[in-house]
Design an enzyme around this catalytic site. Sequence first.
Site, mmCIF file in Angstrom:
data_model
loop_
_atom_site.group_PDB
_atom_site.id
_atom_site.type_symbol
_atom_site.label_atom_id
_atom_site.label_comp_id
_atom_site.label_asym_id
_atom_site.label_seq_id
_atom_site.Cartn_x
_atom_site.Cartn_y
_atom_site.Cartn_z
ATOM 1 N N PRO A 128 0.791 -1.229 0.000
ATOM 2 C CA PRO A 128 0.000 0.000 0.000
ATOM 3 C C PRO A 128 0.826 1.282 0.000
ATOM 4 C CG PRO A 128 -0.962 -1.586 1.520
ATOM 5 C CD PRO A 128 0.330 -2.170 1.045
ATOM 6 N N ILE A 157 -2.483 -7.389 -6.187
ATOM 7 C CA ILE A 157 -1.864 -8.655 -6.573
ATOM 8 C C ILE A 157 -2.803 -9.429 -7.500
ATOM 9 C CG2 ILE A 157 -0.732 -10.732 -5.750
ATOM 10 C CD1 ILE A 157 0.518 -7.988 -4.857
ATOM 11 N N GLU A 363 3.664 -3.360 -13.678
ATOM 12 C CA GLU A 363 5.068 -3.767 -13.888
ATOM 13 C C GLU A 363 5.964 -2.567 -14.198
ATOM 14 O OE1 GLU A 363 6.206 -7.424 -15.447
ATOM 15 O OE2 GLU A 363 4.200 -8.288 -15.426
#
Length: 379
Positions: A128, A157, A363
């Site tokens: 977070p 996730i 990513e």
Amino acid sequence: MDFSLPAEHRMIRDSVREFCDEEIAPIAQDIEDEHRFPNEVFDHLAQLDVMGVPIDEEWGGLGGDQLMYALVCEELGRVSGSVGLSYAAHVSLGSKPIELFGDDDQKERWLEPLATGEHLGAWALTEPGSGSDASDMDTTAERDGDEWVLDGTKQFITNASIAGSILVKAVTDPGAGYDGISTFVVAPEDDGWEVTTEWEKMGLNASPTCELQFDDCRIPADRLLGEEGDGWDQTLETLNGGRISIAALSVGLAQGAYEAAKSYATEREQFGRPISKFDAIRDKLVEMDRKIERARLLTHKAATMYDEGADTTRISSLAKLDASEICREVAEDAVQVLGGYGYTTDFAPQRFYRDAKLMEIGEGTSEIQRLVLGRELGL
């Protein structure tokens, strides 16, 4: 320099494309509307033997290379961003690190079920408070006899609520900086952790995105992946391959949006002729095709260099940055070509447009890619 694909690569691409057109495309909007992970799609992908494309055959994979894997990601993205994202996270993040860094026992226990499609994989890095500074993590792992004890929170996730294994990054030596991070394999049956949130998102809603809470989560000592303190180096190597998959997924999303726009433009008539005959629309479609081809070539170059064992830090970031940004641009133009219809869920461009935005975030954001590229250029 040969730009043609090897016969085996074309065969896999064509097989996946046929499956996508026949089985995924008809339900792509439905699974988004229902926020439903399509288990049946991934069961069929396992039957096609593509759930472990770049994993060695010894461990249940197809034994293909990064280029073949990129082709599969592109084809999935062309019809469903959600399917493509969950697939890419499973292969690049949840499976490949076990092959790269695990021992034989870990590969047999954890990698084989992933490569064959028996299980899905996930990878828990982000927290977070960390955002783009992924190394700034608060999740810890302390050794207690024959166990590791994990405590902390992981955020955003992919696949976590449906995964058969999750690779979790945690701090094992708080004073060691990057060298104090390690990787652990966590399973659904382990006590002490739970999925606390499954996020509602603006797109990609058939791919679950979760928050995880670890509270005195005890796992056996053999769940450490590689050596203690190797977690950050493993992360960087994993992301070099993972960014190629996101680039390929972005190309696929852009291709799907372009095809939808082109099909509509050649059928929709105004003033007695198809709108594709008007300069404004024709030029927009030409520009979309140009951008996609450029991004595809760059992505294939990155995948080929990866397969050759070259350092792909620069080219992977370059491919991910370019492909993700043209993905959003092409999807936006596709909505514009359809006009009012493009804003409705009866047509695919709105879905590609919403899905495309994550490609510039996941990513490593576009800003982080520029930072990486600047460093690679010595700036």
